[in-house]
Scaffold this active site. Structure first.
Site, PDB file in Angstrom:
ATOM      1  N   ASP A 231      -5.595  -5.803   4.160  1.00 39.70           N
ATOM      2  CA  ASP A 231      -4.116  -5.845   3.912  1.00 39.70           C
ATOM      3  C   ASP A 231      -3.625  -6.829   5.238  1.00 39.70           C
ATOM      4  OD1 ASP A 231      -3.945  -4.192   2.045  1.00 39.70           O
ATOM      5  OD2 ASP A 231      -3.890  -2.304   3.047  1.00 39.70           O
ATOM      6  N   TYR A 297     -13.579   1.598   7.708  1.00 39.76           N
ATOM      7  CA  TYR A 297     -12.293   1.369   8.446  1.00 39.76           C
ATOM      8  C   TYR A 297     -12.042   2.267   9.395  1.00 39.76           C
ATOM      9  CZ  TYR A 297     -11.561  -0.884   3.628  1.00 39.76           C
ATOM     10  OH  TYR A 297     -11.709  -1.590   2.516  1.00 39.76           O
ATOM     11  N   TYR A 369      -8.690   1.891  -2.250  1.00 39.10           N
ATOM     12  CA  TYR A 369      -7.354   1.752  -1.453  1.00 39.10           C
ATOM     13  C   TYR A 369      -7.320   2.886  -0.433  1.00 39.10           C
ATOM     14  CZ  TYR A 369      -6.060  -1.674  -5.063  1.00 39.10           C
ATOM     15  OH  TYR A 369      -5.918  -2.387  -6.033  1.00 39.10           O
TER      16      TYR A 369
END
EC number: 5.4.99.25
Length: 415
Positions: A231, A297, A369
Site C-alpha cells: 500500500d 507484515y 488484504y
C-alpha cells in the site's frame, strides 16, 4: 518441372535477377547462394536448349535489383548503429507490398513448393555484410540490436533490446507509490491540480530507482515490475520486495550491478534502497509476477475499548491458519473486479505494544488484504479480527517485512 521448363516459365513474366531466380528453388541443393542457383538455372537452360547463355539485361521485375545495393544498405545499418553498444544483432526488412505480391504470384501460378521469400534473403545477405563490417555476431533469437530496413523509404530503423535488472527494493518513506501514477484529473496531460506534472504523486519507487540509472545507460526510461506491491502508506523493510527493472532503449549495455546499486542508494538516502542487484532477462518478468510467495507484515492495530492481551491472543489463535473470504475491499473496488477471494493466514501473532496500539505480525498468502483482515471492511472480509473480538479494530501503520520467492525468480548472469 525441370529447371529448363521452370526457367522458361519464370522469364515469361519479365527480366529477373539471379537472386530472385535462384530463390524460386532455394531449398534445392546445399552450400549454394541464391544468385549461384540462378546462374546455374540459366546455364542449364542454355545447355539443354542449345541456345546462347542469357544473363540478366534489364532491371529485375521482382526486387528492382535490390541486391546491387546491399552494400549501401549495410553501410546504412553500420551508421545507424553508431553510438549504440551491443554484441549481437539481427536484420529485419519491410518489403514493399508490390515486391512480395510479385514473387508470391509466381509461386502460386507455377505451384512452387521450395522458394524462399525475398525478405529472408535480404536479411541474410545484408546481415553478412554488417557482421563483416562491425564484428557483431548475428543472433535471430535475442539480439542486442535489431535493424529494420524500410526499403520503400530508404531508411533504417534501429530497435534496442531492453536490459533487465533483478533485485529487492526497500521503501523507507510512506506515501510513495510503487510505480508512476498519472494525475486522476488530467490523466497525465498536466493540469493545475498536479502543477503541470501529470502525476498524482511526485515520486514513485519506479522513478526513484530508475532515475539514477538512465544517464549511466543513456536510456529512455525505466519500468519497474514488482512481485506484488505494498500500500502507498506502507513501508517495505526487512528482506525487501523482489523486482525486475526494465531499462528501455539503452545505448550503453555494460555496467557493474554493484556500481548501479550504489548509484541508486546514494541518490535516495532514507527514501528507497535496493539490495542484491543482478542481471536478469525478460523471461523472468512473468515468473516474478506469477510467483505467489507468502508475505510477512508488522502492523500497529488500534482496538476500540479495553481489550486484555489474553483476549487478543485468543482471537489471533482463531485466525492463525484460517481461510479468509475477502470480497474486493471498498478502497480498491473502483479498479478491481468485485469478487470474493479465498486467502490463507499462515501465521498471526501478538508481539507487544507501542503506546496504545497493539503490535501484530502476520504472514499471509499472496493477495491477502491485511487491513481488511483486521477491520473486516464492514463484513466484506470474514472472519476478521473485528468479527472475532466483536469490537472495531483497524490498522494504523503497516510495514512489509518479508516477501518470499526471491530464489525462485532470480536469474543470474543474463543480460
Amino acid at each position: 518441372m525441370d529447371l529448363t521448363e521452370l526457367y522458361q516459365k519464370i522469364t515469361d513474366y519479365g527480366e529477373i535477377c539471379d537472386h530472385c531466380l535462384g530463390r524460386m528453388v532455394a531449398k534445392r541443393s546445399f552450400g549454394l547462394s541464391n544468385d549461384k542457383r540462378g546462374q546455374g538455372i540459366r546455364i542449364a537452360a542454355a545447355l539443354t536448349l542449345n541456345e546462347p547463355f542469357h544473363p540478366q539485361q534489364e532491371t529485375c521485375w521482382i526486387c528492382g535489383d535490390f541486391f546491387t545495393t546491399a552494400e549501401v544498405w549495410a553501410d546504412r545499418v553500420v551508421q545507424a548503429f553508431q553510438g549504440m553498444e551491443g554484441k549481437t544483432f539481427v536484420i529485419g526488412t519491410k518489403v514493399p507490398p508490390l515486391m512480395s505480391e510479385s514473387e508470391e504470384m509466381v509461386w502460386s501460378d507455377l505451384g512452387l513448393s521450395d522458394p524462399e521469400p525475398l525478405k529472408s534473403e535480404i536479411n541474410r545477405e545484408v546481415g553478412k555484410l554488417v557482421a563483416a563490417k562491425t564484428g557483431l555476431a548475428g543472433d535471430t533469437k535475442n539480439p542486442d540490436l535489431t535493424a529494420v530496413l524500410h526499403i520503400h523509404e530508404e531508411r533504417v530503423e534501429v530497435q534496442i533490446r531492453s536490459l533487465f535488472l533483478y533485485g529487492r527494493y526497500l521503501k523507507y518513506e510512506r506515501g510513495i507509490p510503487q510505480t508512476h501514477w498519472a494525475c486522476s484529473k488530467c490523466k497525465g496531460a498536466g493540469c493545475e491540480a498536479c502543477n503541470g506534472t501529470g502525476k498524482q504523486y511526485q515520486d514513485s519507487v519506479e522513478e526513484l530507482i530508475g532515475k539514477p540509472l538512465l544517464p549511466i545507460f543513456k536510456a529512455e526510461r525505466a519500468i519497474l515490475h514488482g512481485a506484488g506491491r505494498e500500500d502507498i502508506d506502507a513501508v517495505m523493510v526487512g528482506s525487501g520486495r523482489p523486482f525486475i527493472l526494465e531499462i528501455v532503449h539503452p545505448l550503453i549495455r555494460s555496467a557493474d550491478p554493484k556500481t548501479l546499486e550504489e548509484a541508486i542508494n546514494s541518490a535516495n538516502t532514507d527514501r528507497v534502497g535496493v539490495i542484491d542487484l543482478d542481471w536478469s532477462a525478460r523471461s523472468e518478468v512473468e515468473t516474478l509476477k506469477n510467483y505467489k510467495g507468502h508475505k510477512k507484515y508488522r502492523i500497529l492495530v488500534d482496538i476500540d475499548g479495553s481489550i486484555p492481551e489474553k483476549t487478543l491472543q485468543s482471537a489471533l489463535e482463531q485466525l492463525s491458519g484460517a481461510t479468509i473470504h475477502q470480497r474486493t475491499p471498498t478502497r480498491v473496488a473502483h479498479r478491481r473486479a468485485d469478487k470474493v477471494r479465498e486467502r490463507g493466514v499462515v501465521d498471526i501473532r501478538y508481539t507487544g505494544k507501542e503506546g496504545n496500539d497493539f503490535v501484530i505480525e502476520v504472514t499471509g498468502e499472496a493477495g491477502l488484504y491485511i487491513k481488511e483482515l483486521i477491520s473486516g471492511d464492514q463484513g466484506r472480509t470474514t472472519p476478521s479480527l473485528t468479527e472475532v473480538l466483536k469490537t472495531p479494530a483497524r490498522v494504523v501503520q503497516l510495514d512489509v517485512i518479508h516477501v518470499e520467492g526471491i530464489d525462485q525468480v532470480k536469474s543470474h548472469g543474463t543480460s
